[in-house]
Design a protein around this motif. Sequence first.
Motif, PDB file in Angstrom:
ATOM      1  N   ARG A  95       0.830  -1.215   0.000  1.00 41.50           N
ATOM      2  CA  ARG A  95       0.000   0.000   0.000  1.00 41.50           C
ATOM      3  C   ARG A  95       0.860   1.258   0.000  1.00 41.50           C
ATOM      4  O   ARG A  95       0.415   2.312  -0.474  1.00 41.50           O
ATOM      5  CB  ARG A  95      -0.947  -0.006   1.195  1.00 41.50           C
TER       6      ARG A  95
ATOM      7  N   HIS B  26      -3.172 -11.446   0.791  1.00 42.35           N
ATOM      8  CA  HIS B  26      -3.965 -11.149   1.983  1.00 42.35           C
ATOM      9  C   HIS B  26      -3.583 -12.125   3.099  1.00 42.35           C
ATOM     10  O   HIS B  26      -4.147 -13.214   3.198  1.00 42.35           O
ATOM     11  CB  HIS B  26      -5.440 -11.282   1.615  1.00 42.35           C
TER      12      HIS B  26
ATOM     13  N   TRP C 102      -3.984  -5.852  10.548  1.00 39.98           N
ATOM     14  CA  TRP C 102      -3.888  -5.696   9.116  1.00 39.98           C
ATOM     15  C   TRP C 102      -4.317  -4.306   8.636  1.00 39.98           C
ATOM     16  O   TRP C 102      -3.643  -3.685   7.812  1.00 39.98           O
ATOM     17  CB  TRP C 102      -4.722  -6.817   8.477  1.00 39.98           C
ATOM     18  N   ILE C 103      -5.435  -3.779   9.139  1.00 37.26           N
ATOM     19  CA  ILE C 103      -5.905  -2.470   8.653  1.00 37.26           C
ATOM     20  C   ILE C 103      -4.901  -1.376   8.997  1.00 37.26           C
ATOM     21  O   ILE C 103      -4.667  -0.458   8.214  1.00 37.26           O
ATOM     22  CB  ILE C 103      -7.318  -2.147   9.211  1.00 37.26           C
TER      23      ILE C 103
ATOM     24  N   VAL D  53      -2.228  -1.493   6.418  1.00 37.53           N
ATOM     25  CA  VAL D  53      -2.691  -0.907   5.152  1.00 37.53           C
ATOM     26  C   VAL D  53      -2.624   0.623   5.219  1.00 37.53           C
ATOM     27  O   VAL D  53      -2.031   1.282   4.358  1.00 37.53           O
ATOM     28  CB  VAL D  53      -4.139  -1.374   4.860  1.00 37.53           C
ATOM     29  N   GLU D  54      -3.219   1.186   6.266  1.00 33.89           N
ATOM     30  CA  GLU D  54      -3.276   2.649   6.361  1.00 33.89           C
ATOM     31  C   GLU D  54      -1.921   3.242   6.739  1.00 33.89           C
ATOM     32  O   GLU D  54      -1.586   4.348   6.330  1.00 33.89           O
ATOM     33  CB  GLU D  54      -4.372   3.077   7.338  1.00 33.89           C
TER      34      GLU D  54
ATOM     35  N   ARG E 116      -8.186  -1.031  14.273  1.00 38.16           N
ATOM     36  CA  ARG E 116      -9.352  -1.924  14.171  1.00 38.16           C
ATOM     37  C   ARG E 116      -8.877  -3.310  13.787  1.00 38.16           C
ATOM     38  O   ARG E 116      -7.979  -3.448  12.964  1.00 38.16           O
ATOM     39  CB  ARG E 116     -10.306  -1.424  13.085  1.00 38.16           C
TER      40      ARG E 116
ATOM     41  N   TRP F 130     -10.284  -7.673  13.358  1.00 38.53           N
ATOM     42  CA  TRP F 130     -11.407  -8.599  13.320  1.00 38.53           C
ATOM     43  C   TRP F 130     -10.850 -10.013  13.384  1.00 38.53           C
ATOM     44  O   TRP F 130      -9.694 -10.258  13.081  1.00 38.53           O
ATOM     45  CB  TRP F 130     -12.174  -8.425  12.012  1.00 38.53           C
ATOM     46  N   THR F 131     -11.686 -10.935  13.791  1.00 40.69           N
ATOM     47  CA  THR F 131     -11.355 -12.348  13.644  1.00 40.69           C
ATOM     48  C   THR F 131     -12.668 -13.086  13.477  1.00 40.69           C
ATOM     49  O   THR F 131     -13.689 -12.683  14.036  1.00 40.69           O
ATOM     50  CB  THR F 131     -10.559 -12.890  14.853  1.00 40.69           C
TER      51      THR F 131
ATOM     52  N   GLN G  23     -14.765  -8.399  16.777  1.00 43.97           N
ATOM     53  CA  GLN G  23     -14.082  -7.202  16.284  1.00 43.97           C
ATOM     54  C   GLN G  23     -13.644  -6.347  17.452  1.00 43.97           C
ATOM     55  O   GLN G  23     -14.252  -6.381  18.521  1.00 43.97           O
ATOM     56  CB  GLN G  23     -15.058  -6.374  15.418  1.00 43.97           C
TER      57      GLN G  23
ATOM     58  N   THR H 235      -9.355   6.382   9.233  1.00 46.67           N
ATOM     59  CA  THR H 235      -8.154   6.191   8.455  1.00 46.67           C
ATOM     60  C   THR H 235      -7.262   7.409   8.558  1.00 46.67           C
ATOM     61  O   THR H 235      -6.149   7.407   8.080  1.00 46.67           O
ATOM     62  CB  THR H 235      -8.509   5.957   6.984  1.00 46.67           C
TER      63      THR H 235
ATOM     64  N   TYR I  34     -18.702  -7.586   8.034  1.00 40.74           N
ATOM     65  CA  TYR I  34     -18.020  -6.953   9.166  1.00 40.74           C
ATOM     66  C   TYR I  34     -18.389  -5.473   9.270  1.00 40.74           C
ATOM     67  O   TYR I  34     -18.265  -4.871  10.332  1.00 40.74           O
ATOM     68  CB  TYR I  34     -16.503  -7.073   9.019  1.00 40.74           C
TER      69      TYR I  34
ATOM     70  N   ILE J  11     -16.810  -2.919   7.846  1.00 43.47           N
ATOM     71  CA  ILE J  11     -15.693  -1.976   7.714  1.00 43.47           C
ATOM     72  C   ILE J  11     -15.978  -0.989   6.567  1.00 43.47           C
ATOM     73  O   ILE J  11     -15.719   0.206   6.679  1.00 43.47           O
ATOM     74  CB  ILE J  11     -14.366  -2.726   7.450  1.00 43.47           C
TER      75      ILE J  11
ATOM     76  N   GLU K 130     -16.134   3.204   6.424  1.00 43.91           N
ATOM     77  CA  GLU K 130     -15.296   3.997   5.512  1.00 43.91           C
ATOM     78  C   GLU K 130     -16.135   4.823   4.540  1.00 43.91           C
ATOM     79  O   GLU K 130     -15.767   5.947   4.218  1.00 43.91           O
ATOM     80  CB  GLU K 130     -14.371   3.069   4.711  1.00 43.91           C
TER      81      GLU K 130
ATOM     82  N   ALA L 102     -11.079   3.447   0.065  1.00 38.21           N
ATOM     83  CA  ALA L 102     -10.676   3.041   1.421  1.00 38.21           C
ATOM     84  C   ALA L 102     -11.449   1.797   1.856  1.00 38.21           C
ATOM     85  O   ALA L 102     -10.894   0.890   2.482  1.00 38.21           O
ATOM     86  CB  ALA L 102     -10.899   4.192   2.407  1.00 38.21           C
TER      87      ALA L 102
ATOM     88  N   ARG M 228      -9.873  -1.303  -0.018  1.00 46.18           N
ATOM     89  CA  ARG M 228      -8.560  -1.805   0.423  1.00 46.18           C
ATOM     90  C   ARG M 228      -8.601  -2.328   1.849  1.00 46.18           C
ATOM     91  O   ARG M 228      -7.776  -3.151   2.224  1.00 46.18           O
ATOM     92  CB  ARG M 228      -7.475  -0.744   0.241  1.00 46.18           C
ATOM     93  N   ASN M 229      -9.556  -1.854   2.664  1.00 46.36           N
ATOM     94  CA  ASN M 229      -9.607  -2.303   4.056  1.00 46.36           C
ATOM     95  C   ASN M 229     -10.580  -3.452   4.301  1.00 46.36           C
ATOM     96  O   ASN M 229     -10.697  -3.921   5.431  1.00 46.36           O
ATOM     97  CB  ASN M 229      -9.950  -1.130   4.972  1.00 46.36           C
TER      98      ASN M 229
ATOM     99  N   PRO N 282     -11.985  -6.727   5.181  1.00 49.51           N
ATOM    100  CA  PRO N 282     -11.325  -7.897   5.780  1.00 49.51           C
ATOM    101  C   PRO N 282     -11.371  -9.125   4.877  1.00 49.51           C
ATOM    102  O   PRO N 282     -10.518  -9.998   4.979  1.00 49.51           O
ATOM    103  CB  PRO N 282     -12.142  -8.161   7.046  1.00 49.51           C
TER     104      PRO N 282
ATOM    105  N   GLN O 209     -11.581  -8.880   1.500  1.00 47.65           N
ATOM    106  CA  GLN O 209     -11.170  -8.482   0.136  1.00 47.65           C
ATOM    107  C   GLN O 209     -12.282  -8.827  -0.865  1.00 47.65           C
ATOM    108  O   GLN O 209     -12.035  -9.440  -1.909  1.00 47.65           O
ATOM    109  CB  GLN O 209      -9.850  -9.147  -0.241  1.00 47.65           C
TER     110      GLN O 209
END
Lengths: 428, 72
Positions: free
Chosen positions: A17, A43, A294-295, A298-299, A323, A325-326, A334, A426, B21, B23, B27, B55, B58-59, B61, B63
């Motif tokens: 990114r 990913h 992960w987020i 990315v940011e 943030r 999640w699982t 989350q 973000t 989720y 997300i 965004e 945003a 890309r975020n 979870p 994809q």
Amino acid sequence: MTVERIVVVGAGAAGFRAAERLRQLGFDGEVVMIGDEPRKPYHRPAVCKALLCGSRKARDVTLEAAVELDVGWRLGTRAIGLDTARHAVLLPGGEEVGYDGLILATGGYPRSLPGAPRHDPRVRVLRTVEDAEGVQAALRTSRLPAVVVGGGFIGCEFAASMRAMGREVIVVNNSAKLLHRFGDAIADAAGDLHAGHRVDTRSNARIRKWDTGRDGVGLHLDNGDVVFAACVVLAVGSTPSVEWLRGSGLRVDDGVFCEPTLFAAGVDDVAVAGDIARWPNLRFDPVPRRVEHWITAVEGGRAAAENLLAGKWAAKPFTPLPRAWTSQFDVRVQHVGMPALATDTVPLDAGVTGFVRAGNLVAVATWDRPHAMLDWTATLDRLLPVPTAGRRPRARPPRDGIPARVLIERHYASRHSFDGPNGIMTGQ
Amino acid sequence: MRRGRGRATVVRVDNDRCELYGICVAEAPEVFRLSDNRLRHGRRIDPADEIAVAAAARNCPMQAIRLRESAR
Ligand SMILES: Cc1cc2nc3c(=O)[nH]c(=O)nc-3n(C[C@H](O)[C@H](O)[C@H](O)COP(=O)(O)OP(=O)(O)OC[C@H]3O[C@@H](n4cnc5c(N)ncnc54)[C@H](O)[C@@H]3O)c2cc1C
């Protein structure tokens, strides 16, 4: 500084990114991406989920760039050193890659366990596509159960993946509960969920001795039990991949020490992102910390690229609300904020736990409540504002703590009059 | 994302991947909405929402969000 070549080390979420952002911002010099994995960025969270179960193949999880990247790829190539005085990354064989700007994003490695027979191919960690394939191969060696050591995010997801594949699985957990960092309510729900799916959990368990027999791997637990496994996965946390930076001139100590803007401390041409960045998130306090989600990678990759191009003096602090999640079977867990900072938890609603430090809400976790997570994310964004330029945040002293009841009332009073959470998380 | 006149960004969500989720809703609330057991979203994106939608993509979870350009 005329920037001609920017080198990115680490081809994971953050590095990818970052490269994408450089191009989006119109950087038209050379971008070189050095990554030790043999494949383009993918990913990583899928490794212990869809990739392991086989419902996705490696080619399905490749990351997609929003713009033409035009990157010089050096995949399968490990950076072995950095010389910040000569502005060069060192590669095997004496090769050097000079840079005008550098982004470090080498992520983390799964920790090992003292005494674990890692030379045995059935004793593994889970980080890469190849790791997922290695676990699948080990599982084929016998019909014995799979064992995972660790009851955190990855351990629990691994267990759920095994059940989805119809394998017996045993979780050897050295704490009393699964997902114990999420507070008792979520930890208890996770325990019930996994038990209901016939995951065999051994709590407060430590491994005394390992046997690597022909038919399986034996683990002797400290309560006298012995479990036999086709495959053992170690999921006991990770450690930042920074050994290669020793002697570089950067301050390396549980990650790379950074300024609030993700510039590596002490230099003006190196920015850091993802799991290795140890930076003060000024939303919370001035203490530098790492975030392994992960987020945030990315940011953070984007912020590092923006700041590197802007230059150290124009750079903006990176202040995300982290943030994560699982997925546990069909349940979405989350969290937002920094649960690790909390000294206390409070129930905020069914399936919603607040994490409190000195009377301040610093994080919220939800058990299968994505709507509530959206509302609480907006609320937390208001409770933990990004400090305005020039004003450094106090290390919040234990002042008039907001009682949980007041937090809840304020939250519900305001939930229908949000300004709109546009872009807040973000920090763009 | 620069583009010529007459082009628009089109959003596609892979519902096999999406696990709701939310997300993307955080965004890009103008574009995505969680309702019960579905993700609802606009298809052709107002240029004002493009940054937010990128945003979200890309975020995500899972994809699960794909953006592509098409003629208006
Ligand atoms: C199995 C698994 C599941 C996860 N699931 C979730 C989840 O569900 N939700 C969540 O929020 N987070 C999850 N995470 C965490 C998340 O994946 C990380 O926070 C994120 O990948 C960090 O991105 P990064 O770019 O900093 O590092 P990475 O993604 O680790 O990428 C770093 C890259 O740099 C390479 N590298 C390292 N050293 C060198 C070197 N010296 N030279 C060249 N290359 C090098 C590495 O091999 C790697 O390819 C998971 C992590 C794992 C391992």
